[in-house]
Design a protein around this motif. Structure first.
Motif, PDB file in Angstrom:
ATOM      1  N   ASP A 170      -1.807   3.991   2.572  1.00  0.00           N
ATOM      2  CA  ASP A 170      -2.802   3.232   1.915  1.00  0.00           C
ATOM      3  C   ASP A 170      -3.610   2.165   2.372  1.00  0.00           C
ATOM      4  O   ASP A 170      -4.865   2.010   2.436  1.00  0.00           O
ATOM      5  N   GLN A 171      -2.908   1.257   2.982  1.00  0.00           N
ATOM      6  CA  GLN A 171      -3.347   0.498   3.773  1.00  0.00           C
ATOM      7  C   GLN A 171      -4.253   0.759   5.014  1.00  0.00           C
ATOM      8  O   GLN A 171      -5.215   0.240   5.088  1.00  0.00           O
TER       9      GLN A 171
ATOM     10  N   ARG B 159      -7.480   2.133   3.559  1.00  0.00           N
ATOM     11  CA  ARG B 159      -8.324   0.696   3.026  1.00  0.00           C
ATOM     12  C   ARG B 159      -9.238   0.004   4.029  1.00  0.00           C
ATOM     13  O   ARG B 159      -9.922  -0.576   3.877  1.00  0.00           O
TER      14      ARG B 159
END
Length: 404
Positions: free
Chosen positions: A64-65, A68
């Motif tokens: 996810d990081q 993003r």
């Protein structure tokens, strides 16, 4: 949660480093995973395998990081795709025969492309989990300096494209030697600090022994066993080395009832195991010397001829001026101070120990025993100009003041 952090964080970090190929990303993922655990575990209960849960959560948090990030570069994209595509439980995936992520991380942190001081700092930070402030305090360097040392070490590993893996059998002896050297440096700094107000740093002693146990459990090579035995036997005496007033207590004056019998018994068993290797190696021989001290009921009962014989073997296996100096101390106990003084004077004349305070302190003690008071005074003064640890300075000052 504190217990889970202590028990699982380093192992989970090692696995995430292997999966993500990046120290900083792995640390961020681990912290995200623990934040998720803080939210979920109180309500849902602690999972059956907290380590696997943390790795899995950290893996998805990292994906996810990465996605993003404003700048989603090619390398990050490849990492995310690779990690997302991994089948099964990534915590259980093994990629070589030795197969433990903690061991891979130890070998990575001790890679030869790094300077020795960088290996020690990175190992304490990433493998042992010590805070940057703790490591800086232990080695008496400013926190920004230590932090930069760790940042540069990580960058160098990235630039050199060092793989997160245990070396193959052809490389293993040389690489294992580097790892053991780092572990012993950590231990020595704890057992006898090079500078500062404390003679013993118990936290560093315990971290080094923990690393030693990990290495022996995962890779039971004779030298790893010998080093663990050596550390255990030295550590068994650490509480007797310091008096109630914080002053140093020499080995002959120590209360042997305060020695830790459990560590001694474990150390003696490991020495016997390490000495089965032929020929015996350096750490096994050093541990054997420590074992002779541990087995002596009193200082007077110490088998000094055996200790001198072991130093003779050690000088053949691992010659160094410090080993020769330690042998000279044993010779003084076996044969008296005069022959030992001749050995120490020869070593000092060679120059390698000229800046080593313990060489001059040893010479001072031998001269004192020979009633050569003026020369002993000069040698103590020379040692005092070189010593950087406050308890040792106080000890030498007391010896100097006690001269007639």
């Amino acid at each position: 949660m504190e217990s889970a952090w202590r028990e699982h964080s380093r192992h989970a970090l090692a696995t995430l480093v292997r999966l993500l190929g990046d120290f900083d990303l792995a640390e961020e993922a681990l912290h995200d995973a623990f934040r998720a655990a803080l939210e979920q575990w109180p309500a849902q209960g602690v999972p059956g395998n907290p380590y696997s849960w943390l790795v899995s959560a950290g893996r998805f948090k990292a994906i996810d990081q990465i996605r993003r990030r404003r700048r989603y570069d090619l390398d990050d994209g490849r990492i995310a795709e690779r990690v997302a595509a991994a089948d099964g439980d990534p915590a259980e995936a093994e990629i070589d025969a030795v197969g433990d992520d903690r061991l891979r991380l130890v070998f990575t942190c001790c890679h030869p492309v790094l300077a020795p001081e960088a290996r020690v700092a990175l190992t304490l930070r990433e493998v042992c989990g010590l805070a940057t402030e703790e490591i800086a305090r232990a080695f008496l360097v400013p926190v920004p300096t230590l932090a930069q040392r760790i940042v540069r070490a990580k960058a160098k590993l990235r630039q050199a494209r060092v793989g997160y893996q245990v070396p193959g059998h052809a490389e293993l002896p040389a690489r294992l030697a580097s790892v053991l050297q780092v572990v012993y440096l950590v231990f020595n700094e704890g057992h006898s600090a090079s500078a500062g107000a404390q003679a013993v740093r118990h936290d560093l002693v315990e971290e080094a022994i923990r690393l030693g146990r990990l290495l022996v459990a995962l890779l039971p090579e004779p030298e790893a066993v010998g080093l663990l035995a050596l550390m255990l036997l030295h550590a068994s005496r650490r509480h007797a080395r310091i008096g109630a007033d914080g002053a140093l207590v020499l080995l002959p004056d120590q209360d042997r009832g305060r020695w830790d019998r459990a560590l001694i018994d474990e150390g003696l068993a490991l020495v016997r195991l390490a000495l089965r290797a032929r020929p015996p190696r350096s750490y096994a021989l050093q541990a054997a010397i420590a074992a002779v001290h541990a087995e002596a009921a009193t200082a007077e009962a110490t088998d000094w001829p055996q200790i001198v014989a072991l130093y003779d073997l050690l000088l053949r296996v691992d010659p160094s001026p410090v080993v020769a100096l330690n042998r000279a101390v044993a010779v003084a106990e076996r044969d008296g101070p005069a022959p030992a003084l001749a050995l120490v004077d020869d070593l000092l004349a060679e120059g390698a120990l000229a800046g080593y305070h313990l060489a001059h302190a040893t010479r001072a003690e031998l001269l004192r025993r020979l009633d050569r008071t003026d020369e002993a005074r000069a040698a103590y003064q020379r040692a005092l100009r070189l010593v950087r640890q406050l308890p040792e300075r106080a000890f030498l000052s007391d010896r100097l003041a006690a001269l007639p």
